[in-house]
Scaffold this active site. Structure first.
Site, PDB file in Angstrom:
ATOM      1  N   GLN A  98     -30.635   2.860  54.171  1.00  0.00           N
ATOM      2  CA  GLN A  98     -30.929   1.920  53.884  1.00  0.00           C
ATOM      3  C   GLN A  98     -29.756   1.392  52.792  1.00  0.00           C
ATOM      4  O   GLN A  98     -29.895   0.837  52.029  1.00  0.00           O
ATOM      5  CB  GLN A  98     -32.275   1.216  53.679  1.00  0.00           C
ATOM      6  CG  GLN A  98     -32.796  -0.032  53.040  1.00  0.00           C
ATOM      7  CD  GLN A  98     -33.811  -0.813  53.020  1.00  0.00           C
ATOM      8  OE1 GLN A  98     -34.882   0.332  52.806  1.00  0.00           O
ATOM      9  NE2 GLN A  98     -33.989  -1.933  53.413  1.00  0.00           N
ATOM     10  N   PHE A  99     -28.767   0.933  53.156  1.00  0.00           N
ATOM     11  CA  PHE A  99     -26.995   0.270  52.651  1.00  0.00           C
ATOM     12  C   PHE A  99     -27.779  -0.986  52.194  1.00  0.00           C
ATOM     13  O   PHE A  99     -26.989  -1.334  51.534  1.00  0.00           O
ATOM     14  CB  PHE A  99     -26.147   0.020  54.198  1.00  0.00           C
ATOM     15  CG  PHE A  99     -26.459  -1.390  54.508  1.00  0.00           C
ATOM     16  CD1 PHE A  99     -25.558  -2.379  54.422  1.00  0.00           C
ATOM     17  CD2 PHE A  99     -26.834  -1.196  56.105  1.00  0.00           C
ATOM     18  CE1 PHE A  99     -25.724  -3.692  55.402  1.00  0.00           C
ATOM     19  CE2 PHE A  99     -26.963  -2.141  56.446  1.00  0.00           C
ATOM     20  CZ  PHE A  99     -26.341  -3.408  56.502  1.00  0.00           C
ATOM     21  N   THR A 100     -28.835  -1.750  52.234  1.00  0.00           N
ATOM     22  CA  THR A 100     -29.452  -3.139  52.150  1.00  0.00           C
ATOM     23  C   THR A 100     -29.664  -3.114  50.576  1.00  0.00           C
ATOM     24  O   THR A 100     -30.275  -3.659  49.610  1.00  0.00           O
ATOM     25  CB  THR A 100     -30.298  -4.093  52.986  1.00  0.00           C
ATOM     26  OG1 THR A 100     -32.045  -3.019  53.168  1.00  0.00           O
ATOM     27  CG2 THR A 100     -29.583  -4.278  54.337  1.00  0.00           C
TER      28      THR A 100
END
Length: 166
Positions: A98-100
């Site tokens: 989850q790069f967010t």
């Protein structure tokens, strides 16, 4: 500070640190991840781990964070105290990229993801994190890196903790 320079700031002595790998841990009774409606990873009791990899992270950060995740005492003992780790409890981990998690919301209303590692750097570190957990004895299920995923979970507690490698 240099000797005899107490109370003064020196450029050579200021240490800054940018973004770093982050994990959001949710203690779960069960969790699963689906891609296109089909399940790709599923666990019973354990941890759902949302993992964000930052620019500049390396294998040592992945290993250090995996060790923290495996050994963090957030499972209850017989007296109801947080005194058992994922390893102690025999729980599994569902790890979802989850790069967010590396979002910077300091300017305006649109988050910037410039601190997140590009996919060609992040995916090997995501895999290294999962492998380090396995080497420690944790059963690991994963999502599909880079895919649009639906994560379903039953949060136990609820207990949610944010971790970084340091």
């Amino acid at each position: 500070m240099l000797p005899g320079q107490v109370g003064r700031f020196h450029t050579a002595c200021i240490v800054t640190s940018g973004a770093e790998m982050k994990a959001v841990l949710q203690r779960v009774k069960e969790a699963r991840v689906r891609v296109g409606g089909a399940p790709v990873g599923e666990i019973g009791p354990g941890l759902c781990v949302l993992l964000g990899v930052a620019r500049g992270d390396g294998p040592s950060e992945a290993r250090r964070l995996a060790e923290k995740v495996a050994r963090l005492r957030i499972f209850e003992d017989a007296e109801g105290r947080f005194d058992r780790s994922l390893l102690d409890s025999g729980g599994a981990a569902l790890v979802v990229s989850q790069f967010t998690l590396l979002a910077d919301t300091a300017k305006g209303n649109r988050p910037s993801f410039s601190a997140a590692a590009p996919p060609e750097e992040a995916e090997p570190l995501y895999e290294a994190f999962c492998e380090a957990l396995r080497e420690l004895g944790v059963s690991v299920e994963t999502g599909t890196y880079g895919a649009r995923m639906a994560v379903e979970l039953v949060n136990d507690g609820p207990v949610t903790i944010v971790l970084a490698p340091r």
